[in-house]
Design a protein around this motif. Structure first.
Motif, PDB file in Angstrom:
ATOM      1  N   GLN A  29       0.836  -1.200   0.000  1.00  0.00           N
ATOM      2  CA  GLN A  29       0.000   0.000   0.000  1.00  0.00           C
ATOM      3  C   GLN A  29       0.877   1.258   0.000  1.00  0.00           C
ATOM      4  O   GLN A  29       0.614   2.196  -0.749  1.00  0.00           O
ATOM      5  N   ILE A  30       1.896   1.253   0.836  1.00  0.00           N
ATOM      6  CA  ILE A  30       2.798   2.412   0.894  1.00  0.00           C
ATOM      7  C   ILE A  30       3.530   2.582  -0.437  1.00  0.00           C
ATOM      8  O   ILE A  30       3.620   3.691  -0.972  1.00  0.00           O
ATOM      9  N   ILE A  31       4.018   1.502  -0.989  1.00  0.00           N
ATOM     10  CA  ILE A  31       4.733   1.558  -2.273  1.00  0.00           C
ATOM     11  C   ILE A  31       3.813   2.093  -3.371  1.00  0.00           C
ATOM     12  O   ILE A  31       4.198   2.979  -4.142  1.00  0.00           O
ATOM     13  N   PHE A  32       2.601   1.566  -3.438  1.00  0.00           N
ATOM     14  CA  PHE A  32       1.669   1.973  -4.490  1.00  0.00           C
ATOM     15  C   PHE A  32       1.256   3.436  -4.338  1.00  0.00           C
ATOM     16  O   PHE A  32       1.173   4.167  -5.326  1.00  0.00           O
ATOM     17  N   ARG A  33       0.973   3.864  -3.114  1.00  0.00           N
ATOM     18  CA  ARG A  33       0.533   5.254  -2.954  1.00  0.00           C
ATOM     19  C   ARG A  33       1.665   6.219  -3.261  1.00  0.00           C
ATOM     20  O   ARG A  33       1.440   7.261  -3.870  1.00  0.00           O
ATOM     21  N   LYS A  34       2.903   5.864  -2.876  1.00  0.00           N
ATOM     22  CA  LYS A  34       4.031   6.728  -3.209  1.00  0.00           C
ATOM     23  C   LYS A  34       4.206   6.814  -4.721  1.00  0.00           C
ATOM     24  O   LYS A  34       4.483   7.893  -5.262  1.00  0.00           O
ATOM     25  N   ALA A  35       4.013   5.703  -5.403  1.00  0.00           N
ATOM     26  CA  ALA A  35       4.120   5.700  -6.861  1.00  0.00           C
ATOM     27  C   ALA A  35       3.032   6.577  -7.480  1.00  0.00           C
ATOM     28  O   ALA A  35       3.302   7.350  -8.406  1.00  0.00           O
ATOM     29  N   GLY A  36       1.816   6.471  -6.968  1.00  0.00           N
ATOM     30  CA  GLY A  36       0.716   7.284  -7.493  1.00  0.00           C
ATOM     31  C   GLY A  36       0.974   8.770  -7.322  1.00  0.00           C
ATOM     32  O   GLY A  36       0.786   9.562  -8.249  1.00  0.00           O
ATOM     33  N   TYR A  37       1.415   9.158  -6.130  1.00  0.00           N
ATOM     34  CA  TYR A  37       1.685  10.574  -5.885  1.00  0.00           C
ATOM     35  C   TYR A  37       2.896  11.055  -6.690  1.00  0.00           C
ATOM     36  O   TYR A  37       2.902  12.188  -7.175  1.00  0.00           O
ATOM     37  N   SER A  38       3.881  10.206  -6.869  1.00  0.00           N
ATOM     38  CA  SER A  38       5.036  10.582  -7.694  1.00  0.00           C
ATOM     39  C   SER A  38       4.623  10.781  -9.146  1.00  0.00           C
ATOM     40  O   SER A  38       5.081  11.716  -9.806  1.00  0.00           O
ATOM     41  N   PHE A  39       3.752   9.919  -9.630  1.00  0.00           N
ATOM     42  CA  PHE A  39       3.277  10.027 -11.010  1.00  0.00           C
ATOM     43  C   PHE A  39       2.478  11.313 -11.200  1.00  0.00           C
ATOM     44  O   PHE A  39       2.643  12.022 -12.196  1.00  0.00           O
ATOM     45  N   MET A  40       1.634  11.640 -10.208  1.00  0.00           N
ATOM     46  CA  MET A  40       0.894  12.902 -10.299  1.00  0.00           C
ATOM     47  C   MET A  40       1.854  14.086 -10.260  1.00  0.00           C
ATOM     48  O   MET A  40       1.695  15.040 -11.017  1.00  0.00           O
ATOM     49  N   SER A  41       2.852  14.018  -9.398  1.00  0.00           N
ATOM     50  CA  SER A  41       3.831  15.104  -9.285  1.00  0.00           C
ATOM     51  C   SER A  41       4.573  15.316 -10.598  1.00  0.00           C
ATOM     52  O   SER A  41       4.793  16.456 -11.030  1.00  0.00           O
ATOM     53  N   TRP A  42       4.955  14.246 -11.237  1.00  0.00           N
ATOM     54  CA  TRP A  42       5.656  14.344 -12.521  1.00  0.00           C
ATOM     55  C   TRP A  42       4.764  15.035 -13.552  1.00  0.00           C
ATOM     56  O   TRP A  42       5.215  15.915 -14.296  1.00  0.00           O
ATOM     57  N   ASN A  43       3.486  14.682 -13.566  1.00  0.00           N
ATOM     58  CA  ASN A  43       2.552  15.313 -14.497  1.00  0.00           C
ATOM     59  C   ASN A  43       2.276  16.766 -14.136  1.00  0.00           C
ATOM     60  O   ASN A  43       2.132  17.610 -15.020  1.00  0.00           O
ATOM     61  N   MET A  44       2.232  17.088 -12.842  1.00  0.00           N
ATOM     62  CA  MET A  44       2.105  18.491 -12.427  1.00  0.00           C
ATOM     63  C   MET A  44       3.314  19.282 -12.936  1.00  0.00           C
ATOM     64  O   MET A  44       3.172  20.412 -13.401  1.00  0.00           O
ATOM     65  N   GLY A  45       4.488  18.680 -12.859  1.00  0.00           N
ATOM     66  CA  GLY A  45       5.702  19.336 -13.345  1.00  0.00           C
ATOM     67  C   GLY A  45       5.645  19.636 -14.832  1.00  0.00           C
ATOM     68  O   GLY A  45       6.110  20.695 -15.278  1.00  0.00           O
ATOM     69  N   LYS A  46       5.069  18.718 -15.603  1.00  0.00           N
ATOM     70  CA  LYS A  46       4.937  18.961 -17.040  1.00  0.00           C
ATOM     71  C   LYS A  46       4.023  20.150 -17.311  1.00  0.00           C
ATOM     72  O   LYS A  46       4.326  20.998 -18.152  1.00  0.00           O
ATOM     73  N   ILE A  47       2.914  20.211 -16.577  1.00  0.00           N
ATOM     74  CA  ILE A  47       1.989  21.334 -16.759  1.00  0.00           C
ATOM     75  C   ILE A  47       2.655  22.634 -16.322  1.00  0.00           C
ATOM     76  O   ILE A  47       2.560  23.653 -17.007  1.00  0.00           O
ATOM     77  N   LYS A  48       3.337  22.599 -15.190  1.00  0.00           N
ATOM     78  CA  LYS A  48       4.004  23.796 -14.672  1.00  0.00           C
ATOM     79  C   LYS A  48       5.013  24.337 -15.681  1.00  0.00           C
ATOM     80  O   LYS A  48       5.089  25.548 -15.924  1.00  0.00           O
ATOM     81  N   ALA A  49       5.762  23.446 -16.293  1.00  0.00           N
ATOM     82  CA  ALA A  49       6.780  23.869 -17.268  1.00  0.00           C
ATOM     83  C   ALA A  49       6.150  24.589 -18.449  1.00  0.00           C
ATOM     84  O   ALA A  49       6.737  25.535 -18.990  1.00  0.00           O
ATOM     85  N   MET A  50       4.945  24.176 -18.836  1.00  0.00           N
ATOM     86  CA  MET A  50       4.297  24.797 -19.994  1.00  0.00           C
ATOM     87  C   MET A  50       3.423  25.988 -19.608  1.00  0.00           C
ATOM     88  O   MET A  50       3.478  27.030 -20.259  1.00  0.00           O
ATOM     89  N   ALA A  51       2.617  25.844 -18.569  1.00  0.00           N
ATOM     90  CA  ALA A  51       1.604  26.855 -18.255  1.00  0.00           C
ATOM     91  C   ALA A  51       2.111  27.969 -17.341  1.00  0.00           C
ATOM     92  O   ALA A  51       1.616  29.086 -17.414  1.00  0.00           O
ATOM     93  N   ILE A  52       3.086  27.672 -16.502  1.00  0.00           N
ATOM     94  CA  ILE A  52       3.543  28.645 -15.515  1.00  0.00           C
ATOM     95  C   ILE A  52       4.933  29.181 -15.867  1.00  0.00           C
ATOM     96  O   ILE A  52       5.119  30.377 -16.072  1.00  0.00           O
ATOM     97  N   ASP A  53       5.906  28.289 -15.926  1.00  0.00           N
ATOM     98  CA  ASP A  53       7.293  28.699 -16.179  1.00  0.00           C
ATOM     99  C   ASP A  53       7.547  29.071 -17.631  1.00  0.00           C
ATOM    100  O   ASP A  53       8.465  29.827 -17.922  1.00  0.00           O
TER     101      ASP A  53
END
Length: 155
Positions: A29-53
């Motif tokens: 459960q811990i491994i899976f949730r960390k992976a899920g949040y990391s995957f969301m973070s990576w996608n947030m970073g992609k949006i940030k690079a285009m929409a904000i930065d």
């Protein structure tokens, strides 16, 4: 009516989460949730690079894909990965969740609903293809992440 529906959905989500957590051992459960949040973070970073930065060229299709991943992950039942035994690190599998997360049901429900709503609104904003609309929804999603981190995540 909307609040009643959201409250009912939250109760259903919590019940389903507790039932689903019994099917996965605490370490996974811990491994899976960390992976899920990391995957969301990576996608947030992609949006940030285009929409904000604006360090990456604006690509509405890529923004929409990333926003859809965030919304899908947020709505996937991640609460099931916070079952009994996951409130502390297990061997080499570390967690940064504060113990309060597991006792403050009302507070956790509030931040979870806010995050799901923000993630869904980010996906809706991304579907418009408008950079300013995405930037505003991105900020709201980031704020919802931060509110949970500030209250329930150890640094």
């Amino acid at each position: 009516m909307k609040k009643l529906m959201i409250g009912s959905l939250a109760a259903l989500f919590l019940t389903a989460s507790l039932n689903a957590s019994a099917q996965v051992d605490p370490e996974d459960q811990i491994i899976f949730r960390k992976a899920g949040y990391s995957f969301m973070s990576w996608n947030m970073g992609k949006i940030k690079a285009m929409a904000i930065d604006e360090s990456v060229a604006w690509d509405p299709a890529q923004v929409q894909a990333a926003a859809n991943v965030i919304a899908a992950t947020a709505n996937s039942g991640m609460g099931a990965l916070f079952g009994p035994g996951t409130e502390k690190s297990i061997g080499d599998v570390k967690t940064r969740v504060k113990p309060e997360f597991f006792t403050d049901t009302a507070g956790v429900t509030k931040v979870a609903i806010a995050f799901n709503q923000a993630a869904n609104e980010l996906a809706e904003a991304a579907a418009t293809g408008d950079q300013a609309t995405v930037a505003k929804a991105f900020a709201a999603t980031g704020d919802s992440c931060k509110s949970c981190h500030d209250k329930y995540r150890m640094d």
